[in-house]
Design an enzyme around this catalytic site. Sequence first.
Site, mmCIF file in Angstrom:
data_model
loop_
_atom_site.group_PDB
_atom_site.id
_atom_site.type_symbol
_atom_site.label_atom_id
_atom_site.label_comp_id
_atom_site.label_asym_id
_atom_site.label_seq_id
_atom_site.Cartn_x
_atom_site.Cartn_y
_atom_site.Cartn_z
ATOM 1 N N ASP A 179 0.855 -1.184 0.000
ATOM 2 C CA ASP A 179 0.000 0.000 0.000
ATOM 3 C C ASP A 179 0.890 1.232 0.000
ATOM 4 O OD1 ASP A 179 -1.729 2.092 0.491
ATOM 5 O OD2 ASP A 179 -2.674 1.178 2.251
ATOM 6 N N ASN A 222 5.863 4.432 -10.099
ATOM 7 C CA ASN A 222 4.792 4.535 -11.084
ATOM 8 C C ASN A 222 3.407 4.707 -10.466
ATOM 9 O OD1 ASN A 222 3.358 3.890 -13.755
ATOM 10 N ND2 ASN A 222 2.721 2.178 -12.451
ATOM 11 N N TYR A 243 -3.749 16.417 -8.940
ATOM 12 C CA TYR A 243 -2.901 15.569 -9.771
ATOM 13 C C TYR A 243 -1.781 16.390 -10.412
ATOM 14 C CZ TYR A 243 -1.664 12.062 -13.315
ATOM 15 O OH TYR A 243 -0.988 11.162 -14.100
ATOM 16 N N LYS A 255 2.365 16.106 -9.911
ATOM 17 C CA LYS A 255 3.241 15.755 -11.026
ATOM 18 C C LYS A 255 4.291 16.840 -11.280
ATOM 19 C CE LYS A 255 1.624 11.691 -11.773
ATOM 20 N NZ LYS A 255 2.455 10.504 -11.467
#
Length: 255
Positions: free
Chosen positions: A65, A92, A160, A164
């Site tokens: 996890d 990833n 998000y 990133k």
Amino acid sequence: MTEPKSDNKNKIAIVTGAGTGVGRAASLALMQSGFTVALAGRRKEKLEETASLGPAGKALVVPADMTDAGSIAALFAKVVESYGRLDLLFNNAGMGTPAMPFEDLTLQQWQAVVDTNLTAAFLCTQHAFRIMKDQTPRGGRIINNGSISAHAPRPFSAAYTSTKHAITGLTKASNLDGRAYDIAVGQIDIGNAATPMTDRMVDGVLQPDGRKMPEPRMDSKAVGDAVAYMAGLPLDANVLFMTVMASKMPFVGRG
């Protein structure tokens, strides 16, 4: 299937989010190039499915996890216990939120994305550093999954996109700090790989001008092959940033 490269046949990799999509494609490409890959993710059955698609004996399934620091620590301990070293980490695993107006994003949603996309990559990178700097031969490689969103946002994607962009900073900082230990860090920025996460693009994706339009996608195998290329370089060479994207997606130019 190509024969494993002789210089990869004894190398050990960890791929997070290995059960589906880009993680699966990268894991298979790495296994086919000779790496033994520890497949990490939440769903054991998906990891086992990935393992079954690759060459026999080249995978270790480790449910983990990425929002749990103890689970992450156990993943790296298991790899060291099993193989005694680590040559590659592919950070990833990632997630987003449903598209919603910026002001409606909850703190809980924000923190869930930060924990999965950024904090997990930080923790995994720390563990990889500790292993790689002390092993013989010394060093290794870390590849971070950035995204086209590390360059430009989609509408309603603040959490998000922010993580990133932060991954780009982590890539640069850890690449610099890794020099002393022969640790090379790079980033792959992916645009519209055909995975379950991008299935919605077939029916249409919200554009900055308010329209919804279908977007071209590419086979995720292209991404897996790119990761395997980066992973196979000697440690005196590094791909710092690579963008792999669907050729006709609306990214370059003005839509």
